[in-house]
Enzyme design. Structure first.
Site: not given
Lengths: 258, 304
Positions: B35, B244, B247, B269, B275
């Protein structure tokens, strides 16, 4: 007044150039006491205040602070993280220009809440409640809690700055000309507010001012500075009514009375 | 690496070896301090800042001849940024490229983390526009570095406080600040906060490169990543009522797409590979397309 001081300053010097800054300052501050530092512009008042409040390392001398756990801390031997922690927990700093002490980009409520969040409070509802309470305590309109400070007047900004500092219940507050640049009626209200808060919260305050009337109203003890050195100290009334040093005599006699 | 596959006159992966070494040193430091933003000598890349120069430099520094590269932009493999960067590395390294998340060993991404869970042998490289999470409230770089060093992070919650005060909930939806390994506050780059939980204890190595700001940071595998929040306003990810349209997925991040001039909307998606792998739903299942909204044009038509 307790017998043991809260802040002890030994031979403190911070010079930018010979004669510029403050030199060989020694003083004690007791719990619940308001100490005024007066003097002309350039006499080193603000330099002294910045050094006392752990924000400017002195060239020589030491500043000792007795913390809430009754331990004596030598400020400039502490790690910087500790100094910063003190500044946001046990201390407060009220700047002359509210812009220096406030975050102008975020709302008043966030300004008050920042210190709480910095010391680890993570409950929004509580932080909000504290913010509202402090807005009320410093006589700000609570409906303006979500407004940014730049929509506030100078006097309101100054009161917000005071609230922001007092929210963590500090023991010691440093003020640099808290009423400078405000008109007299607003000045009177802020002085009144400060006096009430100091009494209610038993705050120790170091206040820098060039306005003797402010010093007379707020301070119990006075330090007169000239050319970076302390020329006279004593109880406020004593210093102002019976000045000993020629410079203090000049200062007192220069006050305009309407 | 076979020289024949690389464009004539260029070094493998565009950057010279010394530069790559310098970036790798920065990467090692970044991985050692999760970080923490490590400054590095960012180079000019043959495209403008803001298009992913930081991510490309990191990719160039870690890519090897055996790597299989996938590049995504907003989750999609077929958008301009993704296509160009993929072509660039294909041209200058000759490595194999793929659109399949599971087959890739190295994934460079802009604004998304793939839906498929990443594995230990994968590296995810993020393109970062603004690496400093404290920047919005503290403009001074000197001061922000000091705040990181001293863990002086009170202001981070000020932003979340402002959100709740003004909108009633935490309205930050992307670049949602996180605490890495219990120590450093980090900007996860502009990924939606939907993806934040995926960073927590991820088995893959995550590297972040900011080209303009010349900073690199990293999250090593299996590191704690916690999104900041309040006790009474806990962190939440986005949710959709729709699924979606292609899909039928309910659990992926959905993009809203305008279908025609009449304001017909549909959700698909954002991760194209996810997808595609699921495959299209049967036509018989009614497509969850919104009913057209009355647009000004509709109203105009009716009145005429």
């Amino acid at each position: 007044m307790q017998s043991e001081p809260l802040l002890r300053v030994n031979n403190l010097s911070k010079l930018y150039a010979p004669g510029k800054g403050c030199e060989e300052i020694s003083l004690d501050l007791y719990p619940g006491e308001v100490l005024g530092i007066v003097g002309e512009s350039g006499s080193g008042k603000s330099t002294l205040l910045t050094s006392l409040s752990a924000r400017l390392e002195p060239n020589a001398g030491e500043v000792l602070y007795r913390n809430a756990k009754n331990e004596w801390l030598n400020l400039y031997e502490l790690p910087e993280s500790e100094r910063r922690r003190l500044l946001r927990t046990e201390w407060g700093v009220v700047h002359q220009h509210a812009r220096d002490g406030l975050r102008m980009g975020v709302s008043a409520g966030a300004n008050i809440g920042e210190r709480l969040m910095a010391v680890g409070q993570r409950h929004y509802g509580n932080i909000r409640k504290e913010g509202l309470r402090w807005m009320e305590d410093v006589e700000l309109d609570v409906s303006r809690i979500d407004d940014k400070p730049n929509t506030y007047s100078g006097g309101m900004q100054q009161r917000l700055q005071i609230a922001r500092n007092l929210v963590t219940h500090p023991r010691l507050v440093f003020m640099d000309e808290p009423t400078g640049g405000l008109d007299v009626s607003v000045q009177a209200r802020i002085l009144d507010l400060l006096r009430t808060l100091v009494r209610d919260l038993n705050l120790a305050v170091v206040i820098v001012t060039h306005d003797l009337a402010v010093a007379r109203l707020l301070a119990q003890r006075l330090v007169v500075m000239r050319h970076g050195k302390i020329v006279e100290t004593g109880l406020t009334d004593q210093v102002l009514d019976d000045p000993q040093h020629p410079y203090t005599q000049l200062l007192v006699s220069s006050v305009l009375t309407p | 690496m076979s020289a024949a596959t690389i464009r004539d006159g260029y070094n493998f992966a565009y950057l010279d070896e010394q530069t790559k070494r310098m970036i790798r040193r920065a990467l090692l430091k970044a991985v050692a301090i999760p970080g923490y933003q490590v400054p590095f000598g960012g180079r000019e890349m043959p495209m403008p800042y803001g298009w992913g120069t930081g991510g490309m430099q990191v990719t160039a520094a870690v890519i090897g001849a055996d790597d299989v590269l996938k590049v995504i932009d907003q989750g999609a493999d077929d958008t301009t940024n993704a296509v160009s960067i993929r072509a660039f590395f294909k041209d200058l390294t000759g490595v194999e490229t793929t659109e399949k998340t599971r087959e890739a060993s190295l994934i460079q991404t802009r604004h998304r983390i793939p839906e498929a869970a990443l594995q230990e042998d994968q590296i995810l490289v993020y393109q970062v526009p603004i690496p400093e999470p404290l920047r919005f409230i503290e403009p001074s770089e000197v001061e922000t570095r000091k705040m990181h060093a001293l863990e002086d992070y009170g202001v981070m919650h000020v932003k979340l406080y402002e959100d709740i005060a003004h909108f009633g909930h935490i309205a930050t939806t992307y670049a949602y600040p996180v605490m890495v390994n219990g120590r450093y506050i980090m900007d996860p780059s502009p990924i939606p906060k939907f993806d934040n939980p995926k960073m927590h204890q991820m088995p893959a190595l995550q590297l972040f490169g900011a080209g303009r700001e010349k900073r690199i940071y990293a999250i090593p595998p299996y590191t704690d990543v916690k999104s900041l929040d309040f006790e009474d306003h806990p962190f939440e990810i986005q949710q959709w009522d729709e699924s979606c349209a292609i899909c039928g997925s309910h659990e992926s991040f959905l993009d809203e797409v305008i279908m025609d001039d009449l304001g017909t909307r549909s959700f698909i998606c954002s991760d194209t590979d996810f997808c595609r792998e699921r495959g299209p739903i049967e036509e018989s299942i009614n497509m969850p397309v919104d009913t057209p909204i009355d647009t000004p044009i509709d109203i105009l038509r009716e009145t005429l």
